[in-house]
Design a protein around this motif. Sequence first.
Motif, PDB file in Angstrom:
ATOM      1  N   ALA A   5       0.101 -14.438   6.990  1.00  0.00           N
ATOM      2  CA  ALA A   5       0.140 -13.248   7.850  1.00  0.00           C
ATOM      3  C   ALA A   5       1.464 -12.497   7.807  1.00  0.00           C
ATOM      4  O   ALA A   5       1.527 -11.350   8.245  1.00  0.00           O
ATOM      5  N   THR A   6       2.527 -13.141   7.307  1.00  0.00           N
ATOM      6  CA  THR A   6       3.814 -12.434   7.236  1.00  0.00           C
ATOM      7  C   THR A   6       4.101 -11.969   5.816  1.00  0.00           C
ATOM      8  O   THR A   6       5.189 -11.498   5.525  1.00  0.00           O
ATOM      9  N   GLY A   7       3.139 -12.115   4.946  1.00  0.00           N
ATOM     10  CA  GLY A   7       3.343 -11.796   3.524  1.00  0.00           C
ATOM     11  C   GLY A   7       3.331 -10.298   3.241  1.00  0.00           C
ATOM     12  O   GLY A   7       2.966  -9.479   4.093  1.00  0.00           O
ATOM     13  N   ASP A   8       3.709  -9.994   2.027  1.00  0.00           N
ATOM     14  CA  ASP A   8       3.800  -8.608   1.566  1.00  0.00           C
ATOM     15  C   ASP A   8       2.423  -7.922   1.586  1.00  0.00           C
ATOM     16  O   ASP A   8       2.284  -6.803   2.063  1.00  0.00           O
ATOM     17  N   LEU A   9       1.421  -8.605   1.109  1.00  0.00           N
ATOM     18  CA  LEU A   9       0.085  -7.999   1.041  1.00  0.00           C
ATOM     19  C   LEU A   9      -0.449  -7.702   2.449  1.00  0.00           C
ATOM     20  O   LEU A   9      -0.992  -6.634   2.710  1.00  0.00           O
ATOM     21  N   LYS A  37       1.204  -7.145   5.170  1.00  0.00           N
ATOM     22  CA  LYS A  37       1.923  -6.043   5.808  1.00  0.00           C
ATOM     23  C   LYS A  37       1.610  -4.697   5.164  1.00  0.00           C
ATOM     24  O   LYS A  37       1.538  -3.685   5.832  1.00  0.00           O
ATOM     25  N   ARG A  38       1.455  -4.684   3.839  1.00  0.00           N
ATOM     26  CA  ARG A  38       1.239  -3.405   3.159  1.00  0.00           C
ATOM     27  C   ARG A  38      -0.202  -2.938   3.183  1.00  0.00           C
ATOM     28  O   ARG A  38      -0.479  -1.748   3.210  1.00  0.00           O
ATOM     29  N   LYS A  39      -1.140  -3.894   3.094  1.00  0.00           N
ATOM     30  CA  LYS A  39      -2.533  -3.483   2.896  1.00  0.00           C
ATOM     31  C   LYS A  39      -3.499  -3.949   3.986  1.00  0.00           C
ATOM     32  O   LYS A  39      -4.409  -3.218   4.356  1.00  0.00           O
ATOM     33  N   GLU A  56      -7.771 -14.171  -2.267  1.00  0.00           N
ATOM     34  CA  GLU A  56      -7.010 -13.254  -3.115  1.00  0.00           C
ATOM     35  C   GLU A  56      -6.952 -13.773  -4.548  1.00  0.00           C
ATOM     36  O   GLU A  56      -7.232 -14.926  -4.832  1.00  0.00           O
ATOM     37  N   LYS A  57      -6.492 -12.900  -5.421  1.00  0.00           N
ATOM     38  CA  LYS A  57      -6.265 -13.333  -6.796  1.00  0.00           C
ATOM     39  C   LYS A  57      -4.915 -14.038  -6.871  1.00  0.00           C
ATOM     40  O   LYS A  57      -4.108 -13.859  -5.964  1.00  0.00           O
ATOM     41  N   PRO A  58      -4.576 -14.780  -7.855  1.00  0.00           N
ATOM     42  CA  PRO A  58      -5.414 -15.070  -9.027  1.00  0.00           C
ATOM     43  C   PRO A  58      -6.363 -16.246  -8.776  1.00  0.00           C
ATOM     44  O   PRO A  58      -6.028 -17.168  -8.042  1.00  0.00           O
TER      45      PRO A  58
END
Length: 489
Positions: free
Chosen positions: A13-17, A19-21, A147-149
Amino acid sequence: ATENKALITLFGATGDLAKRKLYTSLFKLYQRGYLADHFALLGTSRHEMSDEEFQEMVLNSIKDIPAKDGEAEAFSKHFFYCAHDVTKPEHYVKLKDRLTELDKQFGTEGNRLFYMSMAPQFFGTIAINIKKQGLLTDNGYNRLVIEKPFGRDFDSAKKLNDELSQTFEENQIFRIDHYLGKEMVQNIQALRFGNPIIEALWNNRYIDNIQVTLSEKLGVEERAGYYDHSGALRDMVQNHIMQVVAQLAMEEPVAFTDDDVRVEKIKALRSLHVYTPSEAAANFVRGQYGAVNDQPDYRHEDGVDPESGTETFVAAKLMFDNYRWSGVPFYVRTGKKLADKFTRIDVVFKKPLIDIFANPDTADKQALKSNVLTIYVEPNSGFGLRLNAKHVGQGFTTEPVDLNFVQSDTAKKESPEPYERLFHDALEGNHTNFASWAEIAYAWKFVDVIRNLWDIEKPQFPNYTPGSMGPAAANELLARDGRKWVYDL
Ligand code: NAD
């Protein structure tokens, strides 16, 4: 819009993805009414944080989205947080209790969606613990978005899938490939199956070749550490390119339902000709970008092994062993630091068998050009159709003209982003735009042959200049068949 009642558990939940998306997508779904009173999200990661701090973080992520007074705050009150180390089984008990509470508080009727947005080595562990520690419900649905990969070769993908399968059935798993959330990728189906004038010609009698280009302008940037262990073949070809190719090559589904579409995509990927190592060597090209001006070559980017053999470019010729496509090459290419950022598909039709307009007295013995249907995926969304027409004026010469349809700025603005669309599909339980295990398995089996070959043979890198469309060999791949890339510099 119909409200989706759901309790989302977000790992990472604190990751880049996230926060951005992810928060922005959920907020848009909330604004459109697809999420309303009966939803909540429990965020987890290793950091310690209060619910209030997490809500602040969410508010911060969505601050640029225009909203009504109080709308963002009301939305953020649906977010809760629980520090959690995914490798510690005892931590799941805490999660379980909070989920039970939130389910009651928000009336989510036992609908649980688990979203894995963190380093892939944890995917299997999380899935197994979700079941073992009793986080699944009996009264609503249990779904996994991942998510990928999805693996780094067939064996690791199979292992991951086996782990997920201990907890979730195939129809409960939603594997994200954000290319499948793009408007124009979804439009391939409308274009093909909604237009007899297109579908009637969609075969090896009329199509000469199909070209798919996923071109990036940027280099590896801050993802270098990850990318250097992955490379363009794994990062782009195995997933995004294969999914686009499957949509172009598939037969018409019986109905436009997720099950029917899936069956056809699987069949298409199954009929892809799997290369022998020597065929692979002849039909695949790899590249790595060199230096330009003050910008370093790939090997001198931060986080990259100075002797790295990782490819930042791939071009390939794919062939299908089936009735529709036998003899029609699908040329694909993708790379970093290319001329521009865009994704497009060019469908090149065969020329007339006889060119009655050819003028034997001039050098131009082949006046007619190929008809080309172009699907512009991004940055513009639209179609282009190149036809031959008479050149205006005295005499009779032909020239190509382009019919273009570009989606309006308004349509573009209103169109949901891939993550918003895919999130909504997962909430609705619709699999159409997610990759099934069988598709992933065939794609890996195809790609593994090339990977194994490339891991043995040392490449001659760097071999292309930033700002170009890749190494010369990518053009030779078509030139040897008497063809050219439609998009060329
Ligand atoms: P990230 O590294 O920014 O975030 C990872 C999250 O996992 C953080 O919240 C971190 O605290 C948490 N975490 C790490 N170890 C943990 C542990 N042991 N226990 C609990 N939590 C732990 O990653 P990201 O960029 O947000 O990517 C997430 C996923 O999305 C990855 O699978 C990635 O491949 C995929 N993805 C990311 C992007 C992107 O643009 N960032 C694009 C496509 C796919």
